[in-house]
Design a protein around this motif. Structure first.
Motif, PDB file in Angstrom:
ATOM      1  N   GLY A  46     -53.694 -12.580 -56.567  1.00  0.00           N
ATOM      2  CA  GLY A  46     -54.426 -13.058 -55.399  1.00  0.00           C
ATOM      3  C   GLY A  46     -55.907 -12.780 -55.559  1.00  0.00           C
ATOM      4  O   GLY A  46     -56.325 -11.999 -56.411  1.00  0.00           O
ATOM      5  N   THR A  47     -56.685 -13.423 -54.735  1.00  0.00           N
ATOM      6  CA  THR A  47     -58.118 -13.159 -54.749  1.00  0.00           C
ATOM      7  C   THR A  47     -58.386 -11.872 -53.994  1.00  0.00           C
ATOM      8  O   THR A  47     -57.567 -11.421 -53.191  1.00  0.00           O
ATOM      9  CB  THR A  47     -58.898 -14.308 -54.085  1.00  0.00           C
ATOM     10  N   GLU A  76     -57.690  -8.245 -49.379  1.00  0.00           N
ATOM     11  CA  GLU A  76     -58.332  -7.527 -48.265  1.00  0.00           C
ATOM     12  C   GLU A  76     -57.777  -8.015 -46.928  1.00  0.00           C
ATOM     13  O   GLU A  76     -57.575  -7.217 -46.011  1.00  0.00           O
ATOM     14  CB  GLU A  76     -59.855  -7.674 -48.320  1.00  0.00           C
ATOM     15  N   THR A  77     -57.532  -9.304 -46.804  1.00  0.00           N
ATOM     16  CA  THR A  77     -56.959  -9.857 -45.572  1.00  0.00           C
ATOM     17  C   THR A  77     -55.552  -9.302 -45.353  1.00  0.00           C
ATOM     18  O   THR A  77     -55.189  -8.938 -44.225  1.00  0.00           O
ATOM     19  CB  THR A  77     -56.945 -11.393 -45.633  1.00  0.00           C
ATOM     20  N   LEU A  78     -54.768  -9.219 -46.417  1.00  0.00           N
ATOM     21  CA  LEU A  78     -53.422  -8.651 -46.301  1.00  0.00           C
ATOM     22  C   LEU A  78     -53.481  -7.176 -45.915  1.00  0.00           C
ATOM     23  O   LEU A  78     -52.649  -6.695 -45.141  1.00  0.00           O
ATOM     24  CB  LEU A  78     -52.647  -8.838 -47.607  1.00  0.00           C
ATOM     25  N   GLU A 113     -50.491 -19.166 -53.286  1.00  0.00           N
ATOM     26  CA  GLU A 113     -49.266 -19.694 -52.678  1.00  0.00           C
ATOM     27  C   GLU A 113     -48.488 -18.615 -51.930  1.00  0.00           C
ATOM     28  O   GLU A 113     -47.974 -18.842 -50.828  1.00  0.00           O
ATOM     29  CB  GLU A 113     -48.399 -20.321 -53.778  1.00  0.00           C
ATOM     30  N   LEU A 114     -48.392 -17.437 -52.524  1.00  0.00           N
ATOM     31  CA  LEU A 114     -47.670 -16.342 -51.877  1.00  0.00           C
ATOM     32  C   LEU A 114     -48.336 -15.957 -50.563  1.00  0.00           C
ATOM     33  O   LEU A 114     -47.666 -15.816 -49.537  1.00  0.00           O
ATOM     34  CB  LEU A 114     -47.591 -15.123 -52.793  1.00  0.00           C
ATOM     35  N   ALA A 115     -49.652 -15.798 -50.578  1.00  0.00           N
ATOM     36  CA  ALA A 115     -50.378 -15.432 -49.358  1.00  0.00           C
ATOM     37  C   ALA A 115     -50.150 -16.481 -48.271  1.00  0.00           C
ATOM     38  O   ALA A 115     -49.934 -16.131 -47.106  1.00  0.00           O
ATOM     39  CB  ALA A 115     -51.867 -15.272 -49.658  1.00  0.00           C
ATOM     40  N   ALA A 121     -56.372 -16.691 -41.558  1.00  0.00           N
ATOM     41  CA  ALA A 121     -56.114 -16.270 -42.937  1.00  0.00           C
ATOM     42  C   ALA A 121     -55.408 -17.372 -43.720  1.00  0.00           C
ATOM     43  O   ALA A 121     -55.719 -17.601 -44.893  1.00  0.00           O
ATOM     44  CB  ALA A 121     -55.282 -14.993 -42.941  1.00  0.00           C
ATOM     45  N   LEU A 122     -54.473 -18.062 -43.077  1.00  0.00           N
ATOM     46  CA  LEU A 122     -53.766 -19.158 -43.718  1.00  0.00           C
ATOM     47  C   LEU A 122     -54.734 -20.270 -44.107  1.00  0.00           C
ATOM     48  O   LEU A 122     -54.655 -20.827 -45.209  1.00  0.00           O
ATOM     49  CB  LEU A 122     -52.672 -19.705 -42.799  1.00  0.00           C
ATOM     50  N   ASP A 123     -55.676 -20.583 -43.232  1.00  0.00           N
ATOM     51  CA  ASP A 123     -56.670 -21.628 -43.521  1.00  0.00           C
ATOM     52  C   ASP A 123     -57.520 -21.289 -44.740  1.00  0.00           C
ATOM     53  O   ASP A 123     -57.953 -22.186 -45.467  1.00  0.00           O
ATOM     54  CB  ASP A 123     -57.579 -21.859 -42.315  1.00  0.00           C
ATOM     55  N   ARG A 124     -57.764 -19.998 -44.968  1.00  0.00           N
ATOM     56  CA  ARG A 124     -58.618 -19.573 -46.081  1.00  0.00           C
ATOM     57  C   ARG A 124     -57.845 -19.261 -47.366  1.00  0.00           C
ATOM     58  O   ARG A 124     -58.433 -19.175 -48.438  1.00  0.00           O
ATOM     59  CB  ARG A 124     -59.414 -18.327 -45.675  1.00  0.00           C
ATOM     60  N   ALA A 125     -56.547 -19.059 -47.246  1.00  0.00           N
ATOM     61  CA  ALA A 125     -55.746 -18.614 -48.389  1.00  0.00           C
ATOM     62  C   ALA A 125     -55.673 -19.687 -49.471  1.00  0.00           C
ATOM     63  O   ALA A 125     -55.542 -20.871 -49.188  1.00  0.00           O
ATOM     64  CB  ALA A 125     -54.345 -18.231 -47.935  1.00  0.00           C
TER      65      ALA A 125
END
Length: 172
Positions: A96-97, A102-104, A33-35, A26-30
């Motif tokens: 956020g996108t 959805e990831t969160l 900044e908050l995510a 998820a970090l790689d795709r985020a």
């Protein structure tokens, strides 16, 4: 009984490793900044859980007994609400996108499942140290869950989020 304990720790270790892998992906795709900050904090938390579980697993395998160690959070690692820590470090506040939201939401579901699993393990044991360990994990997972819910609410509607906070909480 020992097999049950070992299998429970194996399951816990798998859940934490799977969670870490999910957060790394998820970090790689985020893009938000908050995510990114939320996922980075969750990766660190999963690493701490993995380390604790491995220590207990190794001790149980060596001695056949649950170790009588103080199961407390290490100094300086008392989790804060990772959402508020991330918010304080942000330069800009934006939505956020849909993908990040959805990831969160998936992450919140995973944390909820973790809470439920650890609570079931705490309820099923009479060993006070084992019970305390699983309660500690329940508490930490619930903190992650609340942080994720805050993050989702904010990323879906930043203005509405702050408007709601300014009005305070509702009481029943």
């Amino acid at each position: 009984m020992e097999n049950d304990r070992i299998n429970s720790l194996k399951q816990a270790l798998k859940m934490e490793k799977d969670g870490k892998a999910f957060y790394e992906s998820a970090l790689d795709r985020a893009e938000n900044e908050l995510a990114k900050k939320i996922f980075t904090s969750l990766i660190k938390a999963e690493d701490r859980h993995i380390q604790k579980i491995k220590q207990l697993y190794d001790s149980l395998m060596e001695t056949g007994n649950w170790p009588e160690v103080a199961l407390v959070r290490e100094q300086g690692q008392i989790p804060k609400n990772i959402f508020w820590v991330a918010m304080a470090a942000m330069d800009k506040k934006n939505e956020g996108t849909l993908s990040e939201i959805e990831t969160l939401k998936m992450a919140a579901k995973m944390e909820d499942e973790g809470m439920r699993y650890y609570q079931s393990r705490a309820n099923s044991t009479e060993d006070p140290f084992e019970k305390k360990f699983y309660h500690l994990l329940v508490h930490e997972e619930s903190e992650h869950y609340i942080s994720l819910l805050d993050s989702i609410e904010f990323l879906e509607d930043p203005q509405g989020y702050f408007s709601q906070r300014e009005r305070g909480t509702m009481s029943f």
